[in-house]
Design an enzyme around this catalytic site. Structure first.
Site, mmCIF file in Angstrom:
data_model
loop_
_atom_site.group_PDB
_atom_site.id
_atom_site.type_symbol
_atom_site.label_atom_id
_atom_site.label_comp_id
_atom_site.label_asym_id
_atom_site.label_seq_id
_atom_site.Cartn_x
_atom_site.Cartn_y
_atom_site.Cartn_z
ATOM 1 N N ARG A 223 26.250 36.874 40.290
ATOM 2 C CA ARG A 223 27.035 38.073 40.650
ATOM 3 C C ARG A 223 28.331 37.993 39.866
ATOM 4 O O ARG A 223 29.136 37.070 40.087
ATOM 5 C CB ARG A 223 27.291 38.112 42.157
ATOM 6 C CG ARG A 223 28.306 39.146 42.553
ATOM 7 C CD ARG A 223 28.370 39.391 44.044
ATOM 8 N NE ARG A 223 27.242 40.171 44.493
ATOM 9 C CZ ARG A 223 27.175 40.824 45.656
ATOM 10 N NH1 ARG A 223 28.193 40.785 46.488
ATOM 11 N NH2 ARG A 223 26.103 41.513 46.000
ATOM 12 N N HIS B 186 22.810 46.894 40.145
ATOM 13 C CA HIS B 186 22.458 46.048 41.300
ATOM 14 C C HIS B 186 20.941 46.184 41.509
ATOM 15 O O HIS B 186 20.482 46.798 42.467
ATOM 16 C CB HIS B 186 23.247 46.522 42.534
ATOM 17 C CG HIS B 186 23.336 45.527 43.641
ATOM 18 N ND1 HIS B 186 22.749 44.267 43.586
ATOM 19 C CD2 HIS B 186 23.941 45.596 44.865
ATOM 20 C CE1 HIS B 186 23.007 43.627 44.705
ATOM 21 N NE2 HIS B 186 23.718 44.400 45.498
ATOM 22 N N GLN C 225 19.151 45.196 44.870
ATOM 23 C CA GLN C 225 19.407 46.169 45.930
ATOM 24 C C GLN C 225 18.461 47.364 45.790
ATOM 25 O O GLN C 225 17.821 47.787 46.752
ATOM 26 C CB GLN C 225 20.869 46.647 45.840
ATOM 27 C CG GLN C 225 21.226 47.704 46.854
ATOM 28 C CD GLN C 225 21.245 47.151 48.268
ATOM 29 O OE1 GLN C 225 21.900 46.161 48.532
ATOM 30 N NE2 GLN C 225 20.534 47.783 49.195
ATOM 31 N N ASP D 41 27.589 54.873 49.269
ATOM 32 C CA ASP D 41 28.127 53.519 49.058
ATOM 33 C C ASP D 41 29.646 53.633 49.076
ATOM 34 O O ASP D 41 30.207 54.738 49.013
ATOM 35 C CB ASP D 41 27.607 52.962 47.709
ATOM 36 C CG ASP D 41 28.060 51.540 47.433
ATOM 37 O OD1 ASP D 41 28.490 50.836 48.376
ATOM 38 O OD2 ASP D 41 27.991 51.108 46.257
ATOM 39 N N CYS E 170 23.915 50.605 50.974
ATOM 40 C CA CYS E 170 23.627 49.220 50.594
ATOM 41 C C CYS E 170 24.441 48.227 51.421
ATOM 42 O O CYS E 170 24.075 47.061 51.517
ATOM 43 C CB CYS E 170 23.899 49.021 49.104
ATOM 44 S SG CYS E 170 25.584 49.446 48.655
ATOM 45 N N ARG F 269 16.042 43.134 51.500
ATOM 46 C CA ARG F 269 16.591 42.321 50.408
ATOM 47 C C ARG F 269 15.879 40.967 50.385
ATOM 48 O O ARG F 269 15.516 40.445 49.326
ATOM 49 C CB ARG F 269 18.110 42.096 50.603
ATOM 50 C CG ARG F 269 18.966 43.345 50.490
ATOM 51 C CD ARG F 269 18.996 43.883 49.084
ATOM 52 N NE ARG F 269 19.446 42.898 48.123
ATOM 53 C CZ ARG F 269 20.728 42.626 47.851
ATOM 54 N NH1 ARG F 269 21.685 43.296 48.456
ATOM 55 N NH2 ARG F 269 21.049 41.710 46.948
HETATM 56 N N1 CP Z 1 24.469 45.053 49.527
HETATM 57 C C1 CP Z 1 24.996 43.895 49.094
HETATM 58 O O1 CP Z 1 24.766 43.473 47.955
HETATM 59 O O2 CP Z 1 25.789 43.268 50.005
HETATM 60 P P1 CP Z 1 26.695 41.980 49.714
HETATM 61 O O3 CP Z 1 27.806 42.414 48.808
HETATM 62 O O4 CP Z 1 27.192 41.542 51.077
HETATM 63 O O5 CP Z 1 25.853 40.933 49.070
HETATM 64 N N1 NVA Z 2 29.266 49.255 44.761
HETATM 65 C C1 NVA Z 2 29.543 48.132 45.606
HETATM 66 C C2 NVA Z 2 28.276 47.502 46.052
HETATM 67 C C3 NVA Z 2 28.428 46.339 46.986
HETATM 68 C C4 NVA Z 2 27.113 45.737 47.371
HETATM 69 C C5 NVA Z 2 30.404 47.123 44.857
HETATM 70 O O1 NVA Z 2 30.164 46.900 43.655
HETATM 71 O O2 NVA Z 2 31.326 46.572 45.457
#
Ligand code: CP
Ligand code: NVA
Length: 309
Positions: free
Chosen positions: A103, A130, A133, A225, A265, A293
């Site tokens: 990440r 993502h 997701q 989101d 998400c 997930r």
């Molecule tokens: N939806 C998602 O990726 O959540 P987190 O940021 O908690 O991993």
């Molecule tokens: N768009 C959000 C998704 C989190 C899972 C972010 O990047 O923070």
């Protein structure tokens, strides 16, 4: 060349379906047998530059339930690109573990990890995409409707990373996706073009609008989101003002079909992009998305690490 999963578009439509079917099988198996040991003796490194609840827990569980080991590494531990060059970290990890799940803030960090890794690199969220997701979301939609092609999905809010992966997936799988964002917050143009190219082949439709009412009209799945993704905190005040008309609330949903599902998400910012009553209401399937997930990531790891994808 290892089988990386950096973008959902690294997969064909058929490969996405293969992951979803495997996820469904593993979900059934998990009811009877919590640990399947398909990846006994293997190890995965998880590199997280940003916080996470769902992605970290579900990847660690998926890895453990398949009999492999998870090693969680934060930026404070390894100093990606600071204490040590990204290329050197990738080369070292490739000597010890079987996959890197990462990440990152910048998508190019992932590209660089992948460039120097001799093991698969899996995107656990970047500023651009993502994919894990979106795969869980498609599994959730499939479970509700028994198909994906022809399904109508609305996106209301920021044209962000999650939106990008859903658009590309919609194009590959033949969904209609209407995306409503404020002017200037539309999805990335290159990703839109790519999604529309896929759409032309699959009979999908990817439609961009600046009107949330238009997006939810006729859409049986409505997705939102956060307005402020991780890394955009300094824009918070401006974004809260600009996105206000894009809140998913009872008034907006008056324009949606009577039967619809609400997707997010998570994490949700209650009272911003979505109201409590909608998030917690009877049409919300956000916890099913979160659960999926785990199942989808077990399928991804199983298929990639056994060379079946
Ligand atoms: N939806 C998602 O990726 O959540 P987190 O940021 O908690 O991993
Ligand atoms: N768009 C959000 C998704 C989190 C899972 C972010 O990047 O923070």
């Amino acid at each position: 060349m290892p089988r990386h999963l950096l973008s959902i578009a690294d997969l064909s439509g058929e490969e996405i379906l293969k992951i979803l079917y495997k996820a469904s099988d593993l979900k059934e198996e998990l009811k009877f047998e919590p640990c399947l040991n398909y990846l006994l003796g293997k190890s995965c490194a998880l590199i997280f530059e940003k916080p996470s609840l769902r992605t970290r827990v579900t990847f660690e569980l998926a890895i453990n339930q398949l009999g492999a080991n998870a090693i969680y590494l934060t930026q404070a531990d390894i100093g990606l690109g600071k204490r040590e060059a990204i290329s050197d970290i990738a080369r070292n990890l490739s000597r010890w573990v079987n996959a890197i799940i990462a990440r990152t803030y910048a998508h190019k960090t992932l590209l660089e990890l992948a460039q120097y890794s001799t093991i698969p690199v899996i995107n656990a969220l970047s500023d651009l995409e993502h994919p894990c997701q979106a795969l869980a979301d498609f599994l959730t939609i499939y479970e509700k409707r028994g198909r994906l092609a022809g399904i109508k999905l609305a996106w209301v809010g920021d044209g962000n990373n999650v939106c990008h992966s859903l658009m590309l997936g919609a194009g590959l799988l033949g969904l209609t996706m209407k995306i409503a964002t404020p002017k200037g917050y539309e999805p990335n143009k290159e990703i839109l073009t790519k999604a529309q190219e896929y759409a032309a082949r699959s009979n999908a439709k990817i439609i961009i609008t600046n009107d949330p009412k238009d997006a939810v009209t006729d859409s049986e799945f409505i997705y939102t989101d956060t307005w402020i993704s991780m890394g955009q905190e300094q824009e918070a005040e401006t974004r809260r003002r600009i996105f206000r008309p894009f809140q998913v609330n009872r008034e907006l949903l008056a324009y949606a079909p009577r039967t619809h599902f609400i997707m997010h998400c998570l994490p949700a910012h209650r009272g911003e992009e979505i109201t409590d009553e909608v998030l917690d209401g009877p049409n919300s399937i956000v916890l099913e998305q979160a659960e999926n997930r785990l199942h989808v990531q077990r399928a991804i790891l199983y298929l990639i690490l056994t060379g079946k994808l």
